[in-house]
Design a protein around this motif. Structure first.
Motif, PDB file in Angstrom:
ATOM      1  N   VAL A   1       0.826  -1.218   0.000  1.00  0.00           N
ATOM      2  CA  VAL A   1       0.000   0.000   0.000  1.00  0.00           C
ATOM      3  C   VAL A   1       0.861   1.269   0.000  1.00  0.00           C
ATOM      4  N   HIS A   2       2.171   1.114  -0.088  1.00  0.00           N
ATOM      5  CA  HIS A   2       3.075   2.263  -0.090  1.00  0.00           C
ATOM      6  C   HIS A   2       3.850   2.318  -1.398  1.00  0.00           C
ATOM      7  N   SER A   3       3.956   3.504  -1.980  1.00  0.00           N
ATOM      8  CA  SER A   3       4.678   3.659  -3.245  1.00  0.00           C
ATOM      9  C   SER A   3       6.012   4.364  -3.075  1.00  0.00           C
TER      10      SER A   3
ATOM     11  N   PHE B   1      -2.305   4.510  -3.322  1.00  0.00           N
ATOM     12  CA  PHE B   1      -1.333   4.224  -2.266  1.00  0.00           C
ATOM     13  C   PHE B   1      -1.466   5.199  -1.105  1.00  0.00           C
TER      14      PHE B   1
ATOM     15  N   ALA C   1       4.935  -0.402  -7.678  1.00  0.00           N
ATOM     16  CA  ALA C   1       3.873   0.603  -7.807  1.00  0.00           C
ATOM     17  C   ALA C   1       3.850   1.200  -9.209  1.00  0.00           C
TER      18      ALA C   1
END
Length: 225
Positions: free
Chosen positions: A20-22, A223, A158
């Protein structure tokens, strides 16, 4: 044989919440700063030399702390906070650390993790990485390599989702970073006092992280960071 923990943590299938993090890439794409594989390679190289170096150095230091030879956890936590000036970046690091902690406690139950959480219930992700690698008997260099790789593999993944890039080309761009990654690991893994750990600045990443938080509240984003 290398540390199984380092390999496991670097595996995209590890349930640590990294998907969920870019790493700032979503904001960079939204601003037109990254539009293709070429731009992505430059973005990843810059991130690796700055935020990646900081993460790698603290992961390496955390191995020593896990083995009782390094700085106390509250000291490492405070030093990493000081090297992460953007509140959004600190929140992202702690969110990933907290998410990974849940899986780590199941796979590597240890008083070391209890001590890390006692310093802060939401540990920074690089400290969690180093603690787990230390518990597993791995070296500071292995922890540094794992943290450095994660600093670019997440944004690379991502990029495929955000820009529809060819995953083969993106993977090749990550592999092309090998010389930079090796240099970062070599610099990060050297033993030194906590207050002498690397502190390269990344003002653009910091500003984009803060902007992303605001935009995430205003419109749907893929994200969290």
């Amino acid at each position: 044989m290398g540390s199984l923990a380092a390999l496991t943590l670097a595996d995209a299938r590890f349930p640590g919440g990294g998907h969920v993090h870019s790493g700032g890439l979503e904001e960079a794409v939204a601003r037109g700063l990254v539009t293709g594989v070429g731009d992505l390679g430059s973005f990843l190289a810059g991130r690796l030399r700055t935020a990646g170096l900081v993460a790698a150095a603290f992961a390496a230091a955390a191995v020593e702390s896990a083995n009782g030879r390094g700085a106390p956890w509250p000291v490492l936590d405070a030093e990493l906070d000081a090297r992460t000036p953007a509140a959004a970046q600190r929140d992202a690091s702690r969110a990933q650390g907290r998410a990974a902690l849940r899986a780590a406690r199941v796979a590597w139950p240890s008083p070391v993790l209890d001590a890390l959480v006692a310093a802060n219930p939401r540990p920074h992700h690089p400290l969690l990485v180093g603690a787990v690698v230390g518990i597993d008997g791995g070296s500071p260099a292995e922890a540094a390599q794992c943290a450095a790789y994660l600093a670019v593999s997440g944004p690379a993944s991502a990029a495929v989702r955000l820009l529809g890039l060819d995953p083969f080309a993106v993977n090749a761009a990550v592999v092309a970073l090998r010389p930079v990654l090796d240099a970062v690991v070599a610099e990060a893994a050297g033993p030194r006092p906590a207050d002498r750990l690397p502190a390269p600045g990344a003002p653009v990443l910091d500003l984009m992280a803060q902007a992303h938080v605001r935009h995430h509240r205003e419109q749907v984003r893929l994200f969290v960071s």
